[in-house]
Motif scaffolding. Sequence first.
Motif, mmCIF file in Angstrom:
data_model
loop_
_atom_site.group_PDB
_atom_site.id
_atom_site.type_symbol
_atom_site.label_atom_id
_atom_site.label_comp_id
_atom_site.label_asym_id
_atom_site.label_seq_id
_atom_site.Cartn_x
_atom_site.Cartn_y
_atom_site.Cartn_z
ATOM 1 N N GLU A 126 -28.057 -9.832 22.494
ATOM 2 C CA GLU A 126 -29.238 -10.612 22.859
ATOM 3 C C GLU A 126 -29.789 -10.229 24.235
ATOM 4 O OE1 GLU A 126 -26.451 -11.887 21.728
ATOM 5 O OE2 GLU A 126 -27.053 -12.580 19.720
ATOM 6 N N THR A 127 -28.957 -9.652 25.083
ATOM 7 C CA THR A 127 -29.395 -9.291 26.445
ATOM 8 C C THR A 127 -29.937 -7.861 26.527
ATOM 9 O OG1 THR A 127 -27.206 -8.473 27.112
ATOM 10 C CG2 THR A 127 -27.642 -10.828 27.403
ATOM 11 N N HIS A 128 -29.768 -7.078 25.470
ATOM 12 C CA HIS A 128 -30.078 -5.648 25.535
ATOM 13 C C HIS A 128 -31.565 -5.360 25.765
ATOM 14 C CE1 HIS A 128 -26.165 -4.525 23.144
ATOM 15 N NE2 HIS A 128 -25.942 -5.108 24.304
ATOM 16 N N TYR A 129 -32.433 -6.099 25.091
ATOM 17 C CA TYR A 129 -33.868 -5.804 25.183
ATOM 18 C C TYR A 129 -34.376 -5.952 26.613
ATOM 19 C CZ TYR A 129 -38.916 -6.321 24.734
ATOM 20 O OH TYR A 129 -40.274 -6.182 24.904
ATOM 21 N N PHE B 141 -22.864 -1.168 30.382
ATOM 22 C CA PHE B 141 -23.521 -2.481 30.320
ATOM 23 C C PHE B 141 -23.675 -2.932 28.869
ATOM 24 C CE2 PHE B 141 -26.919 -5.515 30.171
ATOM 25 C CZ PHE B 141 -26.865 -6.213 31.372
ATOM 26 N N ILE B 142 -24.190 -2.038 28.023
ATOM 27 C CA ILE B 142 -24.433 -2.359 26.617
ATOM 28 C C ILE B 142 -23.130 -2.733 25.913
ATOM 29 C CG2 ILE B 142 -25.143 -1.380 24.383
ATOM 30 C CD1 ILE B 142 -27.515 -1.990 26.107
ATOM 31 N N ALA B 143 -22.050 -1.978 26.216
ATOM 32 C CA ALA B 143 -20.761 -2.228 25.562
ATOM 33 C C ALA B 143 -20.159 -3.564 25.982
ATOM 34 C CB ALA B 143 -19.786 -1.094 25.877
ATOM 35 N N GLU B 144 -20.412 -3.979 27.220
ATOM 36 C CA GLU B 144 -19.795 -5.196 27.747
ATOM 37 C C GLU B 144 -20.584 -6.464 27.427
ATOM 38 O OE1 GLU B 144 -17.689 -3.185 31.716
ATOM 39 O OE2 GLU B 144 -19.553 -4.327 31.891
ATOM 40 N N LYS B 145 -21.918 -6.347 27.229
ATOM 41 C CA LYS B 145 -22.770 -7.526 27.075
ATOM 42 C C LYS B 145 -23.163 -7.760 25.618
ATOM 43 C CE LYS B 145 -22.789 -7.796 31.574
ATOM 44 N NZ LYS B 145 -21.976 -8.806 32.273
ATOM 45 N N GLN B 146 -23.614 -8.980 25.348
ATOM 46 C CA GLN B 146 -24.068 -9.349 24.012
ATOM 47 C C GLN B 146 -25.399 -8.664 23.679
ATOM 48 O OE1 GLN B 146 -22.294 -11.237 21.820
ATOM 49 N NE2 GLN B 146 -20.663 -11.254 23.388
ATOM 50 N N ILE C 29 -32.046 7.148 29.589
ATOM 51 C CA ILE C 29 -32.047 5.773 29.075
ATOM 52 C C ILE C 29 -31.644 5.765 27.606
ATOM 53 C CG2 ILE C 29 -33.437 3.702 28.679
ATOM 54 C CD1 ILE C 29 -35.261 4.609 30.947
ATOM 55 N N ALA C 30 -32.248 6.680 26.841
ATOM 56 C CA ALA C 30 -31.940 6.755 25.409
ATOM 57 C C ALA C 30 -30.482 7.136 25.188
ATOM 58 C CB ALA C 30 -32.861 7.777 24.733
ATOM 59 N N ARG C 31 -29.986 8.108 25.933
ATOM 60 C CA ARG C 31 -28.587 8.527 25.786
ATOM 61 C C ARG C 31 -27.635 7.363 26.083
ATOM 62 N NH1 ARG C 31 -27.785 14.017 25.333
ATOM 63 N NH2 ARG C 31 -29.576 15.331 25.894
ATOM 64 N N GLY C 32 -27.916 6.651 27.169
ATOM 65 C CA GLY C 32 -27.060 5.539 27.551
ATOM 66 C C GLY C 32 -27.025 4.441 26.510
ATOM 67 N N TYR C 33 -28.193 4.132 25.943
ATOM 68 C CA TYR C 33 -28.258 3.081 24.927
ATOM 69 C C TYR C 33 -27.459 3.466 23.681
ATOM 70 C CZ TYR C 33 -29.985 -0.006 21.293
ATOM 71 O OH TYR C 33 -30.051 -0.893 20.244
ATOM 72 N N PHE C 34 -27.671 4.683 23.186
ATOM 73 C CA PHE C 34 -26.979 5.105 21.970
ATOM 74 C C PHE C 34 -25.470 5.251 22.189
ATOM 75 C CE2 PHE C 34 -31.276 6.961 20.829
ATOM 76 C CZ PHE C 34 -31.556 5.955 19.919
ATOM 77 N N GLN D 284 -32.207 -12.890 24.812
ATOM 78 C CA GLN D 284 -31.863 -13.759 25.938
ATOM 79 C C GLN D 284 -32.378 -13.133 27.232
ATOM 80 O OE1 GLN D 284 -27.684 -14.699 26.257
ATOM 81 N NE2 GLN D 284 -27.847 -15.053 28.456
ATOM 82 N N PRO D 285 -33.298 -13.801 27.937
ATOM 83 C CA PRO D 285 -33.842 -13.227 29.185
ATOM 84 C C PRO D 285 -32.737 -12.992 30.212
ATOM 85 C CG PRO D 285 -35.154 -15.090 28.450
ATOM 86 C CD PRO D 285 -33.913 -15.093 27.610
#
Length: 441
Positions: free
Chosen positions: A73-76, A66-71, A130-135, A209-210
Amino acid sequence: MNTFVKGTLILVVAAFFGECLEFFINIILARELGEEGMGLYMSILPIVFFIVIIASLELPISISKFIAEKQRETHYHMLKHTILLTLLFTIGFIIAAVLVLPNLPVFHGYHPYVKWLVVLLIPIVSFSSIARGYFMGVQHMGKIAISNFLKKVVQLIILFWVFQTFQFDLEKALMISLATLIGSELIVSAYLITVYMIEYQVLSKEKNQPIKGRRVRKALFSVSFPTTGLRLFHSLTHAIQPFLVKWALIAAGFSSVMATEHYGMLAGVAMSIGFFPAFIGHALMIMLIPNVSEAYANHDNKKLVRLLKQAMVITFFYGTISVFIMYIYADPLTHLFFHSSSASFYLKLLWPYFLFHFFIIPMQAYLIGLGLVKDALFHTIWSHAISFGMMYVLGSMEMLNMKGIILGMNMGAVLLMMMHYVTICKKLDVSVYFMKRRITY
């Protein structure tokens, strides 16, 4: 040096030292637990990993995709929804585990505290996922590398100190070994969650971005559920495998104790040595998932083909060199664990199993990045069904016994690798020979 190669090198270097530590960890366990104890330890590990997979819901993979595909601004908001979702699932899993685990016969013969150690592992794994996926998604591979290395360091230090200082009977020694594994996971999770919260606070102060929770859940579940199914099937087969091997060997005329000892030499010695170089494959896997996902989302077929070539070349070189060294030096390597000619013989026979699994690891990551998780699951089910059938049929023959078991394992690895490879080539519209692009008109 591009991001893919640089990130892979960081993970490979850290994983190499981590695997060296894992090697010493297994030597300590083999010497302290003995052949029977090592067999029991290796028999319960698949159950522990089965629980870990359920607890993680494969969030590292789905979040990184998800993180790799999206901008950015949407991560938070995506992470905010993911934390709430993980909390709810974790509570449910803990309640289910408390009710179910005490009644499972697989824990009989182990210390009563072992099942509660597994329950403790659930929240640790859930939130660190969650942390592993984000990094992984933002390709901060240094943090992933540090966490993997730190886990092995802590486990080795605790094991060495405890077994050098105290003496235990087999039941307590097994419990201490498992408690050390879970304790090291706890320390690593504390590190990952701490650095993740720092990043999370930085994100909260940026322009965001919400994004609706329903959209986040749909995106995560579209990857998490099939990938969890794939990992659960892998874990289930690994949990069944010790019993399948023992049943086949008993049918071939082995006693129950002999069957356990030989499985301990197969899983605890031969496979520990054989999968030692797989840290390179796992480093490739971590790097491939976000890179392939991003390239596929951007319809960058040229980059996809380049990544596949790089992964195949790297795997070919380290895989062939590794199996050659293991075959030539099988005796001195296995004697680090036990002075047993059987373990050395098993290691030599398993070279196709190891070599083709080195290719399977990055290919599975590729299938996930291309959105072909269901294909990967289908391939895995078929290959294991055939492999397990051959393992039992050949392994139960008195003249083959363990040789028949290994023949069945080799057959399954070759079949799985070929199915993965052909599917990837078909998806990318490349030839299976030299990976050249087919010309279409």
